[in-house]
Write a protein that holds these residues in place. Structure first.
Motif: not given
Lengths: 186, 191
Positions: B48-53, B70-82, B84-91
């Motif tokens: 299964q794939w997931g993505r941060f937007k 390298i300095e990389l910052s990822i906005d954790a709340a932008t997780i995208d599993m395709g 919405d309900k799954w995204d909520e669980v992941m957050r």
């Protein structure tokens, strides 16, 4: 008369060995694609909504696949890009709300599915596509106890074969497709 | 005397010019073409794939010295599993706990080169407040003039593998695998 019974008796075992039917689990099934951007990075997108039916007869090494993908559910992680992809330059979702993959020719190695030859219909164009299944496994789902099979299938197409030529070659013509699929036995 | 001063000035000009020329080049991540994605085995059935937007970042490279950061910052709340309900669980607290840990970070002071091409980086990934060393491989590194905006742009594909349990994310293991493959398209414009 006796012959007729014998024939019926023979027919029954065939019925018992008939193909098992599976329904695709849309919450774990995502057709995705990868496309080269500017020659060095790969842009990845997927379709959030798809549905389908799969039949498998492992004894006869046969089966079928029917997958319907909601083209408007395209998701590349960027809303503005998704809007463009839904438009006439690409998937033209108003006119072609679905794309489909149909196969009645599954390839097996032992009792594992290793591929499927079928037809992809995209923006109204139907072309033969051969999927390679590089992972296939069946088991009992640990939570709902249903029989479930899963697979990863891949293939490569040229989007220009389907008439989607926008921005070729800066955005690659060759599109790698990867489909993660899970399906529950009916 | 005049000649010596002139020579000295020339030397200074050369000295001033050379380091300036070889100074680190700074690049800003193009967030529209740089998405961190991950792949996890689900029940031995599928990957299964997931993505941060949303990811932002800055990269410096010094091609002469073959160093970089390298300095990389990822906005954790932008997780995208395709889904919405799954995204909520992941957050939620079982996974990325975004209320408490809104960002994931990757930092590196050691960019690796193969000849004059960037080939990877040794750095540290911070997730759920836990910082661990991670080595990233970069394939396909290339720099070109962007065909539309004519800016200098560099890019490639970065990959790494981590165990989420090392960061304290143990929910669902082993049904949902401990091992997570990370994969990120990177494009960055020269400043």
């Amino acid at each position: 008369m006796k012959t007729l019974f014998a024939a019926l008796a023979l027919t029954v075992p065939f019925a018992a060995a008939a193909a098992d039917s599976y329904t695709v689990d849309p919450t774990h099934t995502y057709p995705s694609f990868e496309i080269n951007h500017l020659g060095f990075s790969i842009t990845r997108g997927s379709f959030d909504k798809s549905e389908g039916k799969i039949t498998l007869d492992t004894a006869a090494k046969s089966g079928s696949i029917m997958i319907t993908v909601d083209t408007a559910s395209i998701n590349t992680g960027l809303g503005k890009r998704d809007e463009h992809l839904r438009g006439e330059d690409f998937f033209n979702v108003t006119k072609f709300p679905t794309m489909t993959f149909k196969s009645s020719k599954l390839r097996f190695s032992g009792d594992k599915v290793v591929g499927a030859d079928g037809e992809l219909t995209l923006v109204g164009v139907t072309k033969p596509v051969s999927l390679t299944v590089d992972w296939f496994n069946c088991g009992t789902h640990p939570i709902n106890k249903k029989a479930v099979c899963g697979a990863n299938a891949t293939t490569t197409i040229k989007r220009s074969d389907f008439g989607i030529t926008y921005a070729v070659p800066a955005v690659g013509d060759e599109v790698k497709i990867a489909i993660q699929v899970e399906a529950f036995k009916d | 005397m005049t000649k010596t001063i002139a020579s000295t000035l020339t030397a200074l000009a050369l000295v001033a010019g050379a380091p300036a020329f070889a100074a680190p080049e700074s690049y800003v991540l193009d967030s529209r073409h740089s998405f961190p994605v991950f792949q996890v085995n689900h029940l031995g059935l599928s990957l299964q794939w997931g993505r941060f937007k949303k990811a932002t970042g800055r990269i410096t490279i010094d091609r002469e010295a073959r160093t970089g950061t390298i300095e990389l910052s990822i906005d954790a709340a932008t997780i995208d599993m395709g889904l919405d309900k799954w995204d909520e669980v992941m957050r939620g607290e079982d996974y990325f706990n975004v209320a408490q840990f809104p960002t994931l970070a990757f930092r590196s002071g050691r960019v690796l080169f193969d000849g004059d091409k960037v080939s990877g980086a040794e750095g540290e990934l911070t997730m759920l407040g836990v910082t661990r060393p991670v080595t990233v491989a970069l394939s396909g590194f290339n720099c070109i003039t962007h065909p539309i905006n004519k800016k200098n742009v560099c890019g490639g594909m970065a990959t790494a593998t981590i165990r989420r349990s090392e960061y304290g994310m143990t929910k669902g293991i082993p049904g949902t695998a401990d091992e997570v493959r990370l994969n990120m398209a990177v494009e960055a414009f020269k400043e």
